[in-house]
Scaffold this active site. Structure first.
Site: not given
Lengths: 410, 127
Positions: A74-75, A154, A203, A327
């Site tokens: 997807a990126t 997300n 996927a 952190c």
């Protein structure tokens, strides 16, 4: 024997379904041909398998197989859609609209385009995580060539009103891209009805392998984008590179199973999520991040007040979850999505994302509630802020508080 | 996440001397340092006997594992010390005992600041 952590991080990635693995294996061993080898059966077989997978992917989302282009994930699909649309339509305009809560895979390509003379508007969201349609309407201009909004977030799992946003884009003659990486198998998608021009798929969020995804590119009306990978003209010129048959077959099978099992699975997961929230919401000073209803059933994102985020995540080492705390990262900045919905730094830092999936059981949920309750109590026993809160002291009035402005009570 | 030292892990999972003393009592010194914004608030209290020896210490900490461990270790270190000895506790002692990585050194520094604040609070009450 130490029990492995209970996996509640399905939004990060999913195990590959054994049925998917079984489908993939032959394409690594005997049937290893290059789908582009059109002179022998090795190639023909591979090509046929790819085509079959293409149909499975298209079927899940109401598309035509010819509208599916395979990518490495997807990126890459987001990069192809955003940079590709920007390049193709720059003569018409150089304004792009997206949202502050998008994944980095959308935000970073936008930042990159800003270095090359494009102007990007990053819309804010409401406290429930959803876009206000009026803000989209107000931002659209004659020179806006692309709008990009994710279908499912997300971090907090909220579902944007893609249909309505798409209509606004249509009226303005602007291309509409949707990152659906977190959506497949979780919400119904019908591209025959949705006014969407480009849609990214992953996927590995849907029980398929990592390293494969797809981009939907509408044919009617046709959408023009510039390729980002050149070298051989594969995928109708949109994405060059030898097709990874085994990966594609895997994605196809994963999406086929998703279509088959989605309704029943989501109903089961909704029940489990409700059980988890029922348990957690009994605890004091616990806040849900994002709208509960306009949300996929798999996601629960909760802030726990009066305990610090990193200590909380360490305390929950019997669970595999993710947090809004940074952190341990170099920047010490909390989740930008949680800040965008109005959470203070403190509450953004002390948030935990629980994401459920296909193999999550009721025992997992009960164990999770028990662990969280136990560790939260332990950390609050140690916390001076909890003490003060119990005494009814207004933290904001003390010299050691942060500004409590911006903290939202659920 | 980088693995913590055994000592740090121990102090984090089983902190010593968690709790509160009566801040109004003349023999108790209370120091509160840090802010929520920086993700660390440390409350340290000492009970000083008539001869000026720290009899016991208690802490409450909002902060990461290293912060909780630093606080816990400090309450152990202070036991039986004079006020001057307490003020002489250097943050490097804490950092070394817990094997703190550079990014967590500020936890040990804040812990020693809490000691100073508690001792000063006690001294202020004796005047």
């Amino acid at each position: 024997m130490v029990r492995p952590p209970v996996y509640l991080d399905y939004a990060a990635t999913t195990p590959v379904d054994p049925r998917v693995v079984d489908c993939m294996v032959p394409w690594l061993y005997e049937k290893f041909g290059n789908p582009a080898s059109n002179t022998h059966a090795y190639g023909w077989d591979a090509e046929e398998a790819v085509q079959q997978a293409r149909v499975h992917v298209a079927d899940l989302v109401g598309a035509d197989a010819r509208e599916i282009v395979f990518t490495s994930g997807a990126t890459e699909s987001n990069n192809l859609a955003i940079k590709g649309a920007a390049a193709s339509h720059s003569a018409r305009g150089k304004h792009i609209i997206t949202v502050v809560t998008e994944h980095k895979a959308v935000l970073d390509p936008c930042h990159e385009l800003e270095q090359h003379g494009y102007e990007v508007t990053y819309l804010g969201v409401q406290d429930n995580g959803l876009l206000n349609l009026e803000s989209v309407r107000a931002a659209l201009r004659p020179d806006t060539i692309l709008v990009s909004v994710m279908l499912v977030n997300n971090e907090i799992g909220v579902i944007q009103d893609i249909a309505a946003i798409g209509m606004l884009c249509r009226e303005n003659g602007t291309l509409f891209h949707v990152d659906a990486a977190q959506a497949t198998g979780k919400v119904g998608i019908n591209l025959q009805e949705l006014p969407v021009d480009l849609m990214s798929f992953s996927a590995h969020k849907t029980y398929g392998p990592k390293g494969i995804g797809a981009l939907y590119i509408r044919r009617k009306p046709p959408v023009r984008i510039s390729a980002q990978m050149h070298g051989g003209g594969h995928e109708k010129g949109f994405r060059s590179g030898t097709l990874a048959t085994h990966q594609i077959v895997g994605m196809g099978e994963a999406f086929r199973l998703a279509k088959q099992e989605m309704a029943v699975e989501n109903s089961r997961i909704l029940g489990l999520r409700q059980r988890l929230w029922d348990g957690l919401s009994l605890l004091d000073a616990v806040y849900l991040n994002g709208d509960l209803n306009q949300r996929v059933p798999h996601n629960l994102n909760v802030s726990f007040e009066y305990v610090e985020g990193e200590s909380l995540i360490m305390a929950l080492d019997k669970l595999a979850v993710s947090s809004g705390s940074a952190c341990t990262s170099a920047s010490l900045e909390p989740s930008y999505t949680l800040r965008a919905i109005g959470r203070s730094d403190e509450l953004a830092h002390s948030s935990i994302r629980f994401s459920l999936g296909r193999y999550t059981s009721e025992q997992d949920i009960d164990f999770t509630i028990q662990v969280v309750a136990q560790e939260l109590a332990r950390l609050r026993e140690i916390s001076p802020l909890w003490d003060l809160a119990q005494q009814g002291t207004d933290l904001a009035a003390t010299p050691w508080a942060s500004s409590a402005a911006g903290k939202i009570s659920a | 996440m980088k693995p913590h030292s055994v000592t740090l892990e121990d102090h984090y999972r089983h902190p010593r001397n968690v709790g509160s003393l009566d801040a109004a009592c003349v023999n108790v010194g209370t120091g509160i340092v840090g802010t929520v914004a920086e993700g660390l608030v440390l409350k340290l209290q000492i009970l000083v006997d008539p001869t000026g020896i720290i009899e016991s210490a208690r802490f409450k900490t909002y902060g990461c594992a290293a912060a909780i461990a630093s606080s816990s270790l400090v309450t152990e270190l202070l036991q039986g010390k004079t006020l001057d000895q307490a003020l002489a506790v250097h943050n490097s002692v804490i950092a070394q005992a817990l094997e703190l990585p550079p990014v967590k050194l500020h936890c040990s520094i804040l812990a020693t600041e809490a000691i100073t604040a508690a001792v000063n609070d006690y001294k202020g009450k004796q005047e």
